[in-house]
Structure formats: C-alpha cells, structure tokens
Design a protein around this motif. Structure first.
Motif, short mmCIF file in Angstrom:
data_model
loop_
_atom_site.label_atom_id
_atom_site.label_comp_id
_atom_site.label_asym_id
_atom_site.label_seq_id
_atom_site.Cartn_x
_atom_site.Cartn_y
_atom_site.Cartn_z
N ILE A 115 -26.24 2.03 56.45
CA ILE A 115 -25.99 3.26 55.69
C ILE A 115 -25.16 2.83 54.47
CG2 ILE A 115 -24.93 5.55 55.66
CD1 ILE A 115 -25.24 5.66 58.69
N VAL A 116 -25.74 3.01 53.30
CA VAL A 116 -25.04 2.62 52.06
C VAL A 116 -23.97 3.68 51.77
CG1 VAL A 116 -25.30 2.28 49.58
CG2 VAL A 116 -27.03 1.38 51.16
N LEU A 117 -22.74 3.22 51.60
CA LEU A 117 -21.63 4.15 51.35
C LEU A 117 -21.16 4.12 49.91
CD1 LEU A 117 -19.51 3.48 54.58
CD2 LEU A 117 -21.12 5.34 54.15
N ARG A 118 -21.22 2.94 49.27
CA ARG A 118 -20.77 2.80 47.88
C ARG A 118 -21.57 1.68 47.22
NH1 ARG A 118 -16.64 4.42 50.56
NH2 ARG A 118 -16.16 2.51 51.68
N VAL A 119 -21.73 1.80 45.90
CA VAL A 119 -22.41 0.74 45.15
C VAL A 119 -21.52 0.36 43.97
CG1 VAL A 119 -24.54 0.08 43.93
CG2 VAL A 119 -24.65 1.74 45.80
N ARG A 120 -21.45 -0.97 43.69
CA ARG A 120 -20.68 -1.45 42.54
C ARG A 120 -21.63 -2.01 41.47
NH1 ARG A 120 -18.11 -1.85 46.89
NH2 ARG A 120 -19.08 -3.79 47.61
N PHE A 121 -21.19 -1.86 40.23
CA PHE A 121 -22.04 -2.22 39.09
C PHE A 121 -21.26 -3.09 38.11
CE2 PHE A 121 -23.21 1.85 40.83
CZ PHE A 121 -24.60 1.79 40.91
N HIS A 122 -21.96 -4.11 37.56
CA HIS A 122 -21.43 -4.88 36.43
C HIS A 122 -21.85 -4.15 35.17
CE1 HIS A 122 -20.17 -8.42 38.56
NE2 HIS A 122 -21.36 -8.66 39.05
N LEU A 123 -20.91 -3.55 34.46
CA LEU A 123 -21.25 -2.88 33.21
C LEU A 123 -20.42 -3.53 32.10
CD1 LEU A 123 -21.47 0.82 34.47
CD2 LEU A 123 -23.26 -0.90 34.33
N SER A 124 -20.61 -3.04 30.89
CA SER A 124 -19.92 -3.68 29.77
C SER A 124 -19.58 -2.67 28.69
CB SER A 124 -20.85 -4.76 29.18
OG SER A 124 -20.26 -5.31 28.02
#
Ligand code: FAD
Length: 340
Positions: A178-187
């Motif tokens: 169950i995916v609870l959180r997602v992290r992203f490389h942004l700029s």
C-alpha cells in the motif's frame, strides 16, 4: 481510530469509467494509523483489502468483494533543498493534477509534462504514469509503502520499485504494497522536455516563444483537453490498451506492409507501436456496442455512454484485441486493471 465501515457501497461515482459497481465493504483512511487499522480489520474479517485511489485506471466488476479502502491522506512538503535541487514529498491521497499545480505554484519544476493526469499521488508509481516524454520514474526519489504481508513500512528506492513502461514492482507484486507517500526530485531550475508529440506546436500556436514550465503545463492541458474525453462528461479510463512493444524485425515487416505505421524505437532495440493507430486502422474508431464504444476522436479510449457494466467493456475490448491480432499479428494488453 478507523472511520466508519460501510456496506454495499455504490462505486459508480468513484470510478472515472462510471461503471455500475458495488463494494461489499468500504472504508476511508486519512493516515498511516487508519490504513493499518483497516488492514487489521480486513484480516479480522478474513476478507481481502483492496486499495482505491481516484478510480481512473480501473474496470471494476459489478460486485467488489472484500474491503475497499480509499486513501484520503493529504500533505505536500519540501523535505530538502540543495542549490536548485529539491526533494518534495506528497501523501498518497493527494489528487495528482492539483499536486502538480501546487508544485508549479511553488516554483518546484519537473512534473509539468504530467499535468492533467487523473488519479492520486499514491497510484502514480503503480503503473509508472507517463505522458509527453516524462514518466514518474524520471522524477521519483522514493516511495514509502506498507508491506501487507509483514505489516512493516518500507522506504523503497526508485530501483526497488522496478519501474518500466506502465509497470512497476507494485503491479508485479499486486496485493502486497500500500503506497502511503511518494518523493520527487524536482528543481528550481526548469529543464523542459518539449520534443514529444505536439508540445512545441501547441506552444507556438499559443504564441509562446520562451517556454516556461507553466506554459508547458498549460499547453499539455490544452492538448489533452482537445484529445481526451472528460470523464465527468463521458466515462472512460484514459488509454485502454498499452502501446505494444515488438522486436525491430516485426516492426520493420509491419512498416513494409503499412508505410504510415508510427513506430517509436526504444533504447533496448525494441520498437513501440501506437495502439490507437492499430485500433483505428482496424476500423474501430467511433464504433458503439450498446452502452460502450470507442471514442470517435481517439481510438485508444473506450467510453461508457451510460449504465455500462464491466462485462460490456471487457466484451468490446476482447473483440478489438481479436481483430487487431488478426490484422496485424500484434496482441494488445489492457492498461486499466482491477483493485489490488
Ligand atoms: C482521461 C484519462 C487520462 C489518463 N491519462 C493518463 C496518462 O496520460 N498517463 C498515464 O500513465 N495514465 C493515464 N491515465 C490512467 C490513470 O489516470 C493513472 O493510471 C492514475 O495513476 C491512476 O490513479 P488512481 O488514483 O485513479 O488509481 P486507481 O484507478 O484508483 O487504482 C489503480 C490501481 O492502483 C492501485 N492503487 C491505487 N492507489 C494505491 C495505493 N496508494 N497503494 C497501492 N495500490 C494503489 C489500485 O488497487 C489499482 O490496482 C488516464 C486516465 C484517464 C481517465
């Protein structure tokens, strides 16, 4: 504390296809603790737990057995910053497009090409969503997921997620995570991806000479609005079939017979074909079978004219698959799936 358990809950309004469906049991969870409580409840009841996001990639059966859990957690946060590089995290229940808009409003760039994809942040890694030359895997920095087997939380790296075209570990190990959180490389520094489909053309038509991420997002929204039916008006699940990937030899043989066949060579030597083109050429665009049909402007999208059930959709899909297989020797694979 768990939200109230409901029984016999209609799901017609909770799937973008608008299919007639009903959940035996239904719960919403806004926090990790509520997700864990729901998992414990399903185990106690001896029924499977099925996770529902925005319902935009599903062909729901009329009766959904077990406990349907809809994630409603919210939160978007900047976790770290180094120079222009940003690490941003969002909760699974955040609706995807408003999340993309929030990142742009903050000057956090990188997700603009994924504007206007329906659904939730939590579902974005499941099929590694992609559009206009960018896939989730290109921006994903990691996923926090609950392992239903062990009850443990894991911080999975992008490599752990085994992303591929419309694929991931979450699909191959369906029913485990169950995916609870997602992290992203942004700029903070825009790095625009413009060379896919009609993006440059749409920018030019809008009179944009110096594209910004905001302008790219707006151009992509307008392309999408002109090509895809709005699920609020005409039920659908977006692209119904994946673009088939074939060997270079198969693609070359097909192109000899059909010189206008669009082909997209992949880095590994295989070739991606346009499923919509194959379906269109097989004569299905605009076809209607009772409550379901093939969208008149986009052969890749099956639509619900009202009151359709999963069996109507699956019967039409099977006829399309058989005719494309017969004509081109290519087997289409469905993109939307079931609740896992
Ligand atoms: C008009 C339209 C356009 C679309 N365009 C695109 C596009 O350009 N590119 C693209 O890639 N997709 C596209 N899609 C498909 C869809 O929007 C995406 O796949 C989206 O990520 C699905 O999100 P959801 O929250 O609606 O998931 P749902 O449909 O609710 O669920 C999909 C699957 O993920 C599982 N799931 C959902 N949330 C979680 C979670 N938190 N943890 C574990 N499992 C979970 C479900 O059990 C189910 O198996 C489009 C759909 C529509 C209707």
């Amino acid at each position: 504390m768990v939200a109230e358990l409901q029984r016999q809950v209609p799901l017609q309004g909770l799937n973008t296809f608008g299919l007639v469906a009903q959940a035996d049991r239904y719960l919403e969870a806004a926090s990790d603790a509520e997700v864990r409580a729901a998992l414990a409840l399903a185990q106690q009841l001896g029924v499977p737990l099925r996770v529902l996001g925005g319902g935009s990639n599903l062909v729901l059966p009329e009766r959904v057995e077990g406990l349907v859990l809809r994630l409603t957690s919210r939160g978007i946060r900047l976790l770290a910053e180094e120079g222009d590089a940003l690490l941003v995290e969002a909760e699974a229940g955040e609706p995807w497009h408003p999340f993309v808009m929030a990142t742009l409003a903050n000057g956090w760039y990188g997700l603009e090409n994924l504007s206007l994809i329906p659904g939730t942040v939590g579902a974005s890694p499941i099929q590694n969503i992609g559009a206009y030359g960018v896939e989730l895997k290109d921006r994903c920095a990691g996923v926090t997921a609950l392992d239903r087997h062990s009850g443990e939380l894991h911080d999975l790296s992008p490599a752990d997620c085994a992303f591929a075209y419309r694929e991931s570990r979450f699909k191959t190990e369906a029913g485990r995570w169950i995916v609870l959180r997602v992290r992203f490389h942004l700029s903070r520094q825009p790095q625009l991806v413009l060379d896919y489909g009609p993006v440059r053309q749409a920018l030019a038509e809008a009179g944009v000479t110096q594209p910004t991420p905001e302008a790219v997002s707006a151009a992509i929204c307008s392309i999408r609005q002109s090509k895809l039916p709005d699920p609020a008006v005409l039920g659908n699940a977006g692209s119904f079939f994946k673009n088939p990937v074939v060997t270079a030899a198969v693609a070359a043989a097909l192109q000899q017979r059909y010189p206008s066949l669009p082909t997209y060579p992949q880095a590994d030597g295989t070739v991606k074909l346009a499923a919509g083109w194959l379906i269109d050429q097989a004569g299905w665009r605009g076809h209607r079978d009772g409550a379901v049909g093939v969208h008149a402007a986009q052969a890749l999208v099956l639509v619900n004219f009202g009151g359709a059930r999963s069996r109507d959709v699956l019967a039409l899909a099977e006829r399309i698959r058989a005719s494309v297989r017969e004509r081109f020797g290519v087997t289409l694979e469905m993109e939307p799936g079931s609740l896992t």
